[in-house]
Scaffold this motif. Structure first.
Motif, PDB file in Angstrom:
ATOM      1  N   THR A 114       0.856  -1.185   0.000  1.00 11.06           N
ATOM      2  CA  THR A 114       0.000   0.000   0.000  1.00 11.06           C
ATOM      3  C   THR A 114       0.894   1.239   0.000  1.00 11.06           C
ATOM      4  N   GLU A 115       0.309   2.354  -0.404  1.00 15.50           N
ATOM      5  CA  GLU A 115       1.043   3.609  -0.464  1.00 15.50           C
ATOM      6  C   GLU A 115       0.424   4.616   0.487  1.00 15.50           C
ATOM      7  N   THR A 116       1.268   5.346   1.172  1.00 13.03           N
ATOM      8  CA  THR A 116       0.844   6.428   2.048  1.00 13.03           C
ATOM      9  C   THR A 116       1.891   7.526   1.945  1.00 13.03           C
TER      10      THR A 116
ATOM     11  N   TRP B 210       6.529  11.968   6.360  1.00 13.27           N
ATOM     12  CA  TRP B 210       7.558  12.998   6.266  1.00 13.27           C
ATOM     13  C   TRP B 210       7.576  13.677   4.901  1.00 13.27           C
ATOM     14  N   GLY B 211       6.403  13.825   4.310  1.00  8.99           N
ATOM     15  CA  GLY B 211       6.281  14.529   3.045  1.00  8.99           C
ATOM     16  C   GLY B 211       6.655  13.729   1.818  1.00  8.99           C
ATOM     17  N   MET B 212       7.004  12.458   1.992  1.00  8.29           N
ATOM     18  CA  MET B 212       7.404  11.661   0.838  1.00  8.29           C
ATOM     19  C   MET B 212       6.528  10.418   0.690  1.00  8.29           C
ATOM     20  N   PRO B 213       6.396   9.923  -0.547  1.00 12.45           N
ATOM     21  CA  PRO B 213       5.650   8.685  -0.747  1.00 12.45           C
ATOM     22  C   PRO B 213       6.303   7.537   0.011  1.00 12.45           C
ATOM     23  N   CYS B 214       5.482   6.798   0.710  1.00 10.85           N
ATOM     24  CA  CYS B 214       5.939   5.711   1.566  1.00 10.85           C
ATOM     25  C   CYS B 214       5.161   4.452   1.176  1.00 10.85           C
TER      26      CYS B 214
ATOM     27  N   LYS C 223       1.295  -3.274   6.206  1.00  8.18           N
ATOM     28  CA  LYS C 223       1.319  -2.154   7.163  1.00  8.18           C
ATOM     29  C   LYS C 223       2.694  -1.859   7.755  1.00  8.18           C
ATOM     30  N   LYS C 224       3.752  -2.516   7.260  1.00  8.18           N
ATOM     31  CA  LYS C 224       5.115  -2.226   7.719  1.00  8.18           C
ATOM     32  C   LYS C 224       5.855  -1.500   6.600  1.00  8.18           C
TER      33      LYS C 224
ATOM     34  N   ARG D 113       8.464 -10.951   4.533  1.00  8.95           N
ATOM     35  CA  ARG D 113       7.677 -12.185   4.413  1.00  8.95           C
ATOM     36  C   ARG D 113       8.134 -13.253   5.389  1.00  8.95           C
ATOM     37  N   LYS D 114       9.383 -13.189   5.820  1.00  7.28           N
ATOM     38  CA  LYS D 114       9.945 -14.181   6.733  1.00  7.28           C
ATOM     39  C   LYS D 114       9.585 -13.907   8.198  1.00  7.28           C
ATOM     40  N   GLU D 115       9.077 -12.698   8.461  1.00  8.46           N
ATOM     41  CA  GLU D 115       8.760 -12.339   9.859  1.00  8.46           C
ATOM     42  C   GLU D 115       7.589 -13.111  10.379  1.00  8.46           C
TER      43      GLU D 115
END
Length: 117
Positions: free
Chosen positions: A35-37, A40-44, A49-50, A115-117
């Motif tokens: 997903t994109e959010t 700090w003003g930049m695309p993340c 959700k991590k 994916r390993k977490e």
């Protein structure tokens, strides 16, 4: 929030605008759980959700780059650590064709860490 994020891309000058939009598309197509959010003003970009990467432009060169959050665990000659302890960046020349296979390889290696977490 999404309008502000959308404006981040639209307010960039060419060729950075097209380059960043292409990188956005590449990142989002790596996995259905991305997903994109904006942070700090930049695309993340988040995987389940991590946060796993950001898009930004270098303050000195104005060239786009992908900032890999867990870069310390990624070994690739194209990734640069600089003075960072955890993150690494992959710089992009917006005037050249994107190194698609390299970008996808780095993104998949980063996603494998989550994916390993």
């Amino acid at each position: 929030m999404m309008e502000q994020l959308h404006n981040y891309y639209l307010n960039k000058e060419e060729p950075n605008k097209s380059c960043l939009l292409a990188l956005r598309d590449i990142i989002l197509h790596q996995d259905i759980d991305i997903t994109e959010t904006q942070k700090w003003g930049m695309p993340c970009f988040c995987y389940q959700k991590k946060v796993f990467c950001y898009l930004w432009t270098d303050k000195k060169t104005d060239e786009p780059y992908i900032l890999m959050v867990e870069g310390a665990y990624l070994d690739h000659p194209g990734l640069k650590k600089g003075k960072r302890t955890r993150m690494k960046i992959f710089s992009i020349n917006p005037n050249k064709d994107l190194p698609l296979k390299t970008i996808e390889h780095i993104l998949q290696k980063a996603l494998d860490l989550y994916r390993k977490e």
